[in-house]
Design an enzyme around this catalytic site. Structure first.
Site, short mmCIF file in Angstrom:
data_model
loop_
_atom_site.label_atom_id
_atom_site.label_comp_id
_atom_site.label_asym_id
_atom_site.label_seq_id
_atom_site.Cartn_x
_atom_site.Cartn_y
_atom_site.Cartn_z
N HIS A 112 0.80 -1.22 0.00
CA HIS A 112 0.00 0.00 0.00
C HIS A 112 0.84 1.27 0.00
CE1 HIS A 112 -3.72 2.26 1.50
NE2 HIS A 112 -4.11 1.60 0.43
N LYS A 170 -4.69 10.23 4.10
CA LYS A 170 -4.79 9.66 5.45
C LYS A 170 -3.89 10.48 6.37
CE LYS A 170 -5.08 5.95 2.46
NZ LYS A 170 -5.98 6.35 1.41
N HIS A 177 -8.89 10.85 -0.07
CA HIS A 177 -8.15 9.60 -0.12
C HIS A 177 -6.87 9.75 0.70
CE1 HIS A 177 -5.86 6.19 -1.99
NE2 HIS A 177 -7.03 5.62 -1.89
N LYS A 231 3.03 4.40 -1.06
CA LYS A 231 2.99 5.27 -2.24
C LYS A 231 4.16 6.23 -2.15
CE LYS A 231 -1.99 4.62 -2.45
NZ LYS A 231 -1.93 3.47 -1.53
#
Length: 597
Positions: free
Chosen positions: A251, A484, A482, A253
């Site tokens: 996950h 966090k 989107h 990025k």
């Protein structure tokens, strides 16, 4: 169990099976929904995103009460007469024509699709091509953003469909990859969901044949799909992250950009697909340009006071990949001493003893213990968590959220009080059904908020912690998050003890969970984020001031929180967005309903 709202009742039958650990992020799926082939994404993605794409291409229009009518896809066209919208997926003329280097292969035309305009928005609020979302004469120049204009180097992504002033200081992926930021030699892209063709087109033409490494977590059919995507591009290599624990995902990025002039690290929250850079609120940390060390310098040189260089190398080494070892050597050759943030990562595995403090929420706990400053009356300082997906928290709050996880997030300094678990308030920001319904994208925005009914019905207790998504001060209330983020804020919401932007959603898979009575930490997924502490920015008070107006310049060290403070608790009628149930009682901003299957 069921819950009732103005959008209908949501419930789950006792026969439904839940894959709880998948719920913390968007698990890729290779199963195909029955639909027109033009609506099928050309990259592996979650069922939630597939449902959103299906509804974009085959919307269900609200007519006569609760009746639904499927609307045929609108005819594709390049320009809306009189408005000059470029409806291509790219903002450059060469991309509209689909020109891209692909080795010896013929270049296919880039997909073009209609831009959806929320019916209730005034025309003067729309900014519907990339160029209108880019800086104008009144907007801060992109280069100035890197030249001292943003001391935190924390940015939001540009959003189409909002006033241009709200894109001031924001970045698109094309800005990040621009020649203004450096003369690219090679790059590495770490991500979860990847559209290779789209990604290649985001690089400037002169950089599209430079070596590109894509680090992913796909397996089996999804891996084969990704290899097929990359096959036409001779400069692209793929590196598979090992995911040996069930339901884990890659996950993280991150971009590693090696230039003739130096090295840059970008840690962000966007998937490498067009939708994530279009009408969503995303976060980016962009490093300084790291210069190359003199020849013969030891690789340990060029370290920052936050140990960012060694922590980044440790993170890359955790992949156990010879390919990534090449990037480790590149990093060793550069001076990263100007870094002011701390790296907070997760890697899959089971960890004991001191290894527990290297990853996940214990890593955050360790950093806050060693480097954060205590504040007066700290028990009254809430923890705020903001995320786009939710995993299984257990039967009640004591199982994880208000025990080990909260204990990590409330730590401030090395005091006995900081090391005990206390009743510190937790505010969780997650979009309501109405947030999604009234968004720029309408209901399809919920495809990137994959909280499932199977998970939600098992933890109704969690919803008492929920607060609405609101971002009026940044003009982004209608751009679904989107991003966090997690932080500790004063009771009056004016000061911040620390701030974290990360890829990690609210899940044990992402943050880790203790096993064996706390003797062992188990993490399923790769995640990465950066922690901002006031002490690293020369603030002796131990706190950032909250920047009340994100468009203002003063004071320079006020932190630009990407949503409104104070947070607003759910009202009795509010329900969290759940992607895999229908909403048919009220239309979205495009006049459509949501029926995911």
């Amino acid at each position: 169990m069921s819950q009732e709202s103005e959008h209908g009742k949501w419930t789950v039958s006792s026969s439904d099976e839940s894959e709880d650990e998948r719920a913390g992020c968007e698990k890729p799926s290779t199963s195909l929904l029955q639909r027109d082939t033009s609506s099928e994404p050309r990259y592996p993605c979650s069922e939630a995103r597939k449902a959103a794409r299906k509804r974009k291409f085959s919307p269900l229009e609200f007519r006569d009460g609760n009746s639904l009518s499927e609307v045929p896809p609108a005819p594709k066209r390049l320009y809306q007469e009189g408005l000059g919208w470029c409806l291509s997926s790219s903002d450059e003329e060469d991309d509209c024509k689909g020109e891209v280097k692909r080795g010896d292969a013929a270049a296919p035309s880039v997909r073009q699709e209609e831009v959806c305009v929320p019916k209730e928005m005034a025309a003067d609020e729309l900014s519907l091509n990339h160029k209108s979302a880019e800086p104008s004469g009144k907007v801060q120049d992109t280069w100035d953003l890197l030249d001292g204009g943003n001391p935190f180097r924390f940015f939001l992504t540009k959003v189409k469909g909002i006033k241009s002033k709200y894109n001031s200081g924001a970045l698109h992926i094309k800005d990040i990859l621009s020649p203004l930021f450096g003369t690219l030699v090679s790059s590495a892209q770490f991500n979860y969901c990847i559209d290779v063709e789209w990604l290649i087109n985001q690089y400037p033409k002169e950089f599209r044949d430079k070596p590109l490494l894509i680090v992913h977590g796909e397996k089996r059919e999804s891996k084969a799909d990704l290899h097929n995507q990359a096959k036409p591009y001779q400069n692209v290599r793929l590196c598979q992250a090992k995911l040996d624990i069930a339901f884990g995902t890659h996950h993280t990025k991150m971009m590693l950009l090696c230039y003739e002039e130096g090295l840059r690290v970008v840690i962000h929250t966007s998937n490498l697909i067009e939708d994530d850079w279009y009408q969503k609120t995303q976060g980016i940390w962009l490093s300084p340009l790291y210069p190359k060390l003199p020849p013969g310098t030891l690789g340990s040189a060029g370290e920052s006071c936050t140990n960012f260089k060694s922590d980044l190398i440790t993170y890359l080494m955790s992949y156990k990949s010879p390919t990534l070892n090449e990037w480790v050597e590149v990093i060793k050759q550069h001076d990263l001493s100007e870094t002011r943030v701390y790296l907070v990562g997760s890697t899959p595995g089971r960890y004991q003893n001191n290894e527990k403090e290297k990853w996940g929420h214990p890593r955050l706990r360790k950093l806050l213990k060693d480097h954060a400053t205590q504040v007066p009356d700290e028990d009254s300082w809430p923890v705020i968590g903001q995320f786009s997906s939710i995993g299984s928290m257990g039967a009640d709050q004591s199982k994880w959220l208000c025990s080990e996880f909260r204990q990590s997030l409330v730590t401030l300094g090395n005091s006995a009080k900081s090391l005990t678990n206390r009743e510190v308030p937790i505010n969780l920001i997650y979009p309501t059904v109405d947030n999604v319904r009234q968004s720029l994208e309408g209901y399809p925005a919920g495809g990137s908020l994959p909280y499932s009914i199977q998970t939600a019905q098992k933890q109704l207790w969690l919803h008492s912690y929920f607060h609405k998504w609101s971002a009026e001060t940044s003009g982004r209330s209608h751009a679904m998050p989107h991003i966090k983020t997690y932080m500790r804020v004063s009771p009056d919401f004016q000061e911040i003890a620390w701030f974290l932007v990360t890829s990690a959603n609210l899940s044990k898979a992402a943050w880790g969970a203790f096993e064996k009575n706390g003797a062992q930490l188990m993490i399923r997924s790769y995640e990465l984020g950066v922690l901002f502490l006031p002490s690293e920015f020369g603030l002796d008070t131990g706190c950032f001031q909250v920047k009340e107006n994100l468009l203002s310049d003063e004071p320079a060290l006020s932190f630009p929180v990407p949503y409104d403070l104070p947070t607003e608790k759910y009202e009795s009628k509010d329900r969290p967005w759940i992607w895999n149930i229908p909403y048919t009682r009220a239309p979205d901003t495009h006049g459509n309903m949501w029926v995911p299957k």
